[in-house]
Design a protein around this motif. Structure first.
Motif, short mmCIF file in Angstrom:
data_model
loop_
_atom_site.label_atom_id
_atom_site.label_comp_id
_atom_site.label_asym_id
_atom_site.label_seq_id
_atom_site.Cartn_x
_atom_site.Cartn_y
_atom_site.Cartn_z
N GLU A 84 0.59 -1.57 -0.27
CA GLU A 84 -0.01 -0.20 0.18
C GLU A 84 0.90 1.73 -0.15
O GLU A 84 0.11 2.30 -0.55
CB GLU A 84 -0.80 -0.33 1.25
CG GLU A 84 -2.06 -0.86 1.18
CD GLU A 84 -2.85 -1.23 2.14
OE1 GLU A 84 -2.54 0.26 3.42
OE2 GLU A 84 -4.22 -1.74 2.45
N ARG A 85 2.03 1.07 1.18
CA ARG A 85 3.02 2.43 0.54
C ARG A 85 4.52 1.76 0.92
O ARG A 85 4.19 0.90 2.12
CB ARG A 85 2.37 3.31 1.51
CG ARG A 85 3.43 5.04 1.71
CD ARG A 85 3.26 6.25 1.81
NE ARG A 85 3.48 7.21 2.20
CZ ARG A 85 3.76 7.96 0.27
NH1 ARG A 85 3.47 7.94 -0.39
NH2 ARG A 85 4.54 9.09 0.41
N CYS A 86 4.92 1.88 0.52
CA CYS A 86 6.70 1.43 0.86
C CYS A 86 7.64 2.54 0.41
O CYS A 86 7.77 3.78 0.39
CB CYS A 86 6.28 0.71 -0.39
SG CYS A 86 7.78 -0.88 0.45
N THR A 87 8.97 1.96 0.50
CA THR A 87 10.28 2.22 0.38
C THR A 87 10.14 3.13 -1.08
O THR A 87 11.32 4.04 -1.39
CB THR A 87 11.32 1.46 0.64
OG1 THR A 87 11.52 1.13 2.23
CG2 THR A 87 12.68 2.38 0.54
N VAL A 88 9.11 2.66 -1.85
CA VAL A 88 9.83 2.59 -3.64
C VAL A 88 8.80 4.11 -4.04
O VAL A 88 7.52 3.59 -3.27
CB VAL A 88 9.81 1.43 -4.51
CG1 VAL A 88 10.39 0.68 -3.91
CG2 VAL A 88 8.87 0.96 -4.10
N GLY A 89 9.26 4.62 -4.90
CA GLY A 89 8.12 5.49 -5.95
C GLY A 89 7.67 6.56 -5.10
O GLY A 89 6.40 6.44 -5.17
N VAL A 90 8.54 6.91 -3.82
CA VAL A 90 7.53 8.00 -3.12
C VAL A 90 7.77 9.05 -3.73
O VAL A 90 7.08 10.08 -3.93
CB VAL A 90 8.40 8.04 -1.86
CG1 VAL A 90 8.08 8.94 -1.53
CG2 VAL A 90 8.27 6.43 -0.90
N VAL A 91 9.08 9.89 -4.60
CA VAL A 91 8.57 11.21 -5.20
C VAL A 91 9.23 10.15 -7.20
O VAL A 91 9.49 8.90 -6.91
CB VAL A 91 10.46 11.10 -5.10
CG1 VAL A 91 9.86 11.91 -3.92
CG2 VAL A 91 11.64 10.49 -5.21
N ALA A 183 16.43 4.53 -9.99
CA ALA A 183 15.09 3.44 -10.63
C ALA A 183 14.11 3.84 -9.41
O ALA A 183 12.68 3.64 -10.29
CB ALA A 183 16.20 3.11 -11.18
N LEU A 184 13.95 4.35 -8.56
CA LEU A 184 13.10 3.80 -7.06
C LEU A 184 12.37 4.40 -6.89
O LEU A 184 11.33 4.87 -6.51
CB LEU A 184 13.47 2.12 -6.29
CG LEU A 184 14.03 1.28 -7.00
CD1 LEU A 184 14.13 0.71 -5.39
CD2 LEU A 184 12.93 0.38 -7.20
N GLY A 185 12.66 6.15 -7.28
CA GLY A 185 12.04 7.22 -6.67
C GLY A 185 12.09 7.04 -5.06
O GLY A 185 10.87 7.67 -4.27
N TRP A 186 12.90 6.75 -4.82
CA TRP A 186 13.67 6.67 -3.60
C TRP A 186 13.85 8.26 -2.77
O TRP A 186 15.10 8.58 -3.31
CB TRP A 186 14.67 5.55 -3.33
CG TRP A 186 15.25 5.94 -0.88
CD1 TRP A 186 14.89 4.92 -0.77
CD2 TRP A 186 16.58 6.41 -0.97
NE1 TRP A 186 15.49 4.91 0.42
CE2 TRP A 186 16.64 5.84 0.41
CE3 TRP A 186 17.30 7.49 -2.20
CZ2 TRP A 186 17.73 5.93 1.15
CZ3 TRP A 186 18.36 7.36 -0.73
CH2 TRP A 186 18.64 6.93 0.70
#
Length: 276
Positions: A84-91, A183-186
């Protein structure tokens, strides 16, 4: 949107998502996509397992990375809910081409100068005791270390200490581990730098100079194995100066000075960073 359209928890068909797959049998998991996409179909960022992985599974996937193009990464996230929400894809992720624009010396100099720049009224932000054996001028990158072990074998040996109940396995479509930061939007270092391409450039250089391998990523932390750590005091100090620009919180909140931190990392096979 974080979930792939297929049912979460099902075995992964990575070739349908990333155009490549692995021969190793994977546990149940799901595909995570960019959280910040506002229109269209969000791009897939990585696949993530539902449960903690075994070190043997991660090692097998590491051995396949050159063929699969999928980097096995441990992801830890104790404060948020997987899927649901994680370390990745935040930005929004930066294009990987941005990493190629950075030289380590330029990353170091820009950050060093920003950290120690003088204020007209208060003077330099950090006194020489914190920066010793250096001064307010950036010393530049350290020389390469001497390999004490095969970097991938050492990475596999270090895996067990970084796996617990809050750890998951991610497979990220990148050519090298350092690129996952971009690459992950970290956003783990967002209080330090606004974008991560420069940090990825430094981590790439650590792969080459110190046999570093990115093992684990969290919302505000990063762990690497190091197969060619600095052995003598001068070399350790030079490496510590790089770490100061990469993650000043790690030094200020633990050892307090670059010289004290240099003693800590002499011969050390893992480097860990965290940002407040």
């Amino acid at each position: 949107m974080l979930r792939d359209d297929r049912e979460a928890g099902a075995p992964a068909d990575l070739s349908a998502v990333f155009g490549t797959g692995v021969s190793v049998a994977l546990p149940p998991g799901e595909v995570l996509t960019e959280q910040t996409a506002v229109s269209g179909e969000p791009a897939p960022l990585c696949w993530i397992s539902d449960e903690p992985p075994s070190p043997q599974l991660v090692a097998a996937l590491r051995a396949e990375h050159r063929q699969s193009g999928l980097w096995p990464l441990l992801v830890c996230d104790t404060d948020e809910v997987y899927g649901e929400r994680c370390t990745v894809g935040v930005v929004p992720p930066e294009p990987l081409e941005h990493i190629d624009r950075w030289r380590v010396v330029d990353v170091m100099t820009r950050i060093w100068d920003g950290l120690v720049q003088a204020d007209d009224d208060l003077g330099p932000a950090y006194d020489l005791e914190v920066l010793a054996p250096f001064d307010h001028h950036c010393p530049g990158p350290a020389r390469p270390g001497n390999l004490l072990a095969d970097p991938d074998i050492l990475a596999n040996q270090q895996l067990p200490k970084f796996i617990n109940d809050d750890t998951r396995l991610a497979l990220v479509p990148v050519r090298r581990g350092a690129d996952v930061l971009t690459a992950l939007g970290w956003s783990g270092a967002a209080n330090h730098v606004s974008r991560t391409a420069g940090l990825s450039a430094m981590a790439r250089s650590w792969e080459e100079r110190f046999g570093a391998r990115l093992l684990r990523l969290g919302p505000d932390r990063l762990d690497l194995s190091v197969a060619a750590p600095p052995q003598d005091p001068d070399h350790a100090a030079a490496v510590a100066a790089e770490h100061w620009t990469f993650c000043p919180d790690r030094i200020l909140q633990e050892t307090g000075t670059i010289s004290a931190y240099a003693q800590e990392i002499r011969g050390r096979r893992t480097w860990s960073f965290w940002w407040e």
